[in-house]
Scaffold this motif. Structure first.
Motif, PDB file in Angstrom:
ATOM      1  N   ARG A  14       0.807  -1.226   0.000  1.00  0.00           N
ATOM      2  CA  ARG A  14       0.000   0.000   0.000  1.00  0.00           C
ATOM      3  C   ARG A  14       0.840   1.277   0.000  1.00  0.00           C
ATOM      4  O   ARG A  14       0.561   2.227   0.723  1.00  0.00           O
ATOM      5  CB  ARG A  14      -0.979   0.009   1.167  1.00  0.00           C
ATOM      6  N   LEU A  15       1.852   1.281  -0.834  1.00  0.00           N
ATOM      7  CA  LEU A  15       2.675   2.481  -1.003  1.00  0.00           C
ATOM      8  C   LEU A  15       2.126   3.314  -2.151  1.00  0.00           C
ATOM      9  O   LEU A  15       1.572   2.784  -3.113  1.00  0.00           O
ATOM     10  CB  LEU A  15       4.122   2.084  -1.306  1.00  0.00           C
ATOM     11  N   THR A  16       2.307   4.620  -2.048  1.00  0.00           N
ATOM     12  CA  THR A  16       1.867   5.506  -3.116  1.00  0.00           C
ATOM     13  C   THR A  16       2.985   5.692  -4.137  1.00  0.00           C
ATOM     14  O   THR A  16       4.154   5.415  -3.857  1.00  0.00           O
ATOM     15  CB  THR A  16       1.475   6.892  -2.564  1.00  0.00           C
ATOM     16  N   GLN A  17       2.611   6.190  -5.294  1.00  0.00           N
ATOM     17  CA  GLN A  17       3.617   6.503  -6.309  1.00  0.00           C
ATOM     18  C   GLN A  17       4.596   7.543  -5.775  1.00  0.00           C
ATOM     19  O   GLN A  17       5.794   7.461  -6.022  1.00  0.00           O
ATOM     20  CB  GLN A  17       2.946   7.019  -7.579  1.00  0.00           C
ATOM     21  N   THR A  18       4.089   8.500  -5.036  1.00  0.00           N
ATOM     22  CA  THR A  18       4.944   9.551  -4.478  1.00  0.00           C
ATOM     23  C   THR A  18       5.966   8.973  -3.505  1.00  0.00           C
ATOM     24  O   THR A  18       7.140   9.370  -3.520  1.00  0.00           O
ATOM     25  CB  THR A  18       4.089  10.631  -3.780  1.00  0.00           C
ATOM     26  N   GLU A  19       5.542   8.036  -2.671  1.00  0.00           N
ATOM     27  CA  GLU A  19       6.468   7.425  -1.707  1.00  0.00           C
ATOM     28  C   GLU A  19       7.605   6.692  -2.420  1.00  0.00           C
ATOM     29  O   GLU A  19       8.774   6.842  -2.050  1.00  0.00           O
ATOM     30  CB  GLU A  19       5.716   6.463  -0.779  1.00  0.00           C
ATOM     31  N   ILE A  20       7.270   5.918  -3.441  1.00  0.00           N
ATOM     32  CA  ILE A  20       8.309   5.204  -4.186  1.00  0.00           C
ATOM     33  C   ILE A  20       9.195   6.187  -4.937  1.00  0.00           C
ATOM     34  O   ILE A  20      10.421   6.060  -4.939  1.00  0.00           O
ATOM     35  CB  ILE A  20       7.698   4.168  -5.151  1.00  0.00           C
ATOM     36  N   ALA A  21       8.588   7.173  -5.560  1.00  0.00           N
ATOM     37  CA  ALA A  21       9.362   8.178  -6.299  1.00  0.00           C
ATOM     38  C   ALA A  21      10.370   8.866  -5.379  1.00  0.00           C
ATOM     39  O   ALA A  21      11.537   9.045  -5.758  1.00  0.00           O
ATOM     40  CB  ALA A  21       8.421   9.197  -6.936  1.00  0.00           C
ATOM     41  N   ASN A  22       9.938   9.224  -4.179  1.00  0.00           N
ATOM     42  CA  ASN A  22      10.847   9.858  -3.221  1.00  0.00           C
ATOM     43  C   ASN A  22      11.986   8.927  -2.830  1.00  0.00           C
ATOM     44  O   ASN A  22      13.130   9.360  -2.691  1.00  0.00           O
ATOM     45  CB  ASN A  22      10.088  10.307  -1.977  1.00  0.00           C
ATOM     46  N   LYS A  23      11.680   7.640  -2.660  1.00  0.00           N
ATOM     47  CA  LYS A  23      12.716   6.670  -2.287  1.00  0.00           C
ATOM     48  C   LYS A  23      13.766   6.508  -3.370  1.00  0.00           C
ATOM     49  O   LYS A  23      14.927   6.226  -3.063  1.00  0.00           O
ATOM     50  CB  LYS A  23      12.089   5.305  -1.986  1.00  0.00           C
ATOM     51  N   ILE A  24      13.374   6.642  -4.628  1.00  0.00           N
ATOM     52  CA  ILE A  24      14.337   6.418  -5.713  1.00  0.00           C
ATOM     53  C   ILE A  24      14.868   7.709  -6.317  1.00  0.00           C
ATOM     54  O   ILE A  24      15.674   7.680  -7.238  1.00  0.00           O
ATOM     55  CB  ILE A  24      13.766   5.483  -6.807  1.00  0.00           C
ATOM     56  N   GLY A  25      14.400   8.837  -5.792  1.00  0.00           N
ATOM     57  CA  GLY A  25      14.969  10.117  -6.210  1.00  0.00           C
ATOM     58  C   GLY A  25      14.462  10.677  -7.518  1.00  0.00           C
ATOM     59  O   GLY A  25      15.219  11.329  -8.243  1.00  0.00           O
TER      60      GLY A  25
END
Length: 99
Positions: A14-25
């Motif tokens: 249940r992660l958002t696109q924003t959360e993943i995007a932030n994790k990968i820069g």
């Protein structure tokens, strides 16, 4: 195909696109393009970061292996044991011994 895998791996916890995007820069809009299959080739750095953020392997994302959970092959009994105080004491003792 990659887009379906990364979307599934993101949605499972249940992660958002924003959360993943932030994790990968990268930006959320850039990440969205990966999930919508608008970006066909991943840079090596982005692919590595994406695999780490999604707790999988680059091979799984690229469809080169069927298993995505790094711990699927570990016996459940071991996973239960490793989370106990007994295992932590054993690990700390071993760590101190081999410093």
């Amino acid at each position: 195909m990659y887009c379906q895998r990364i979307r599934h791996l993101r949605e499972k916890p249940r992660l958002t696109q924003t959360e993943i995007a932030n994790k990968i820069g990268i930006s959320q809009s850039a990440y969205k393009r990966y999930e919508q299959n608008e970006i066909k080739r991943y840079s090596e750095t982005t692919l590595d970061n994406l695999a780490k953020a999604l707790e999988t392997t680059t091979e799984f994302i690229l469809g080169e292996e069927g298993q995505h959970d790094k711990f699927e092959h570990v016996p459940p009994e071991f996973l239960k044991w490793i989370a106990t105080e007994e295992s932590m004491a054993y690990i700390m003792e071993a760590f101190i011994k081999f410093q």
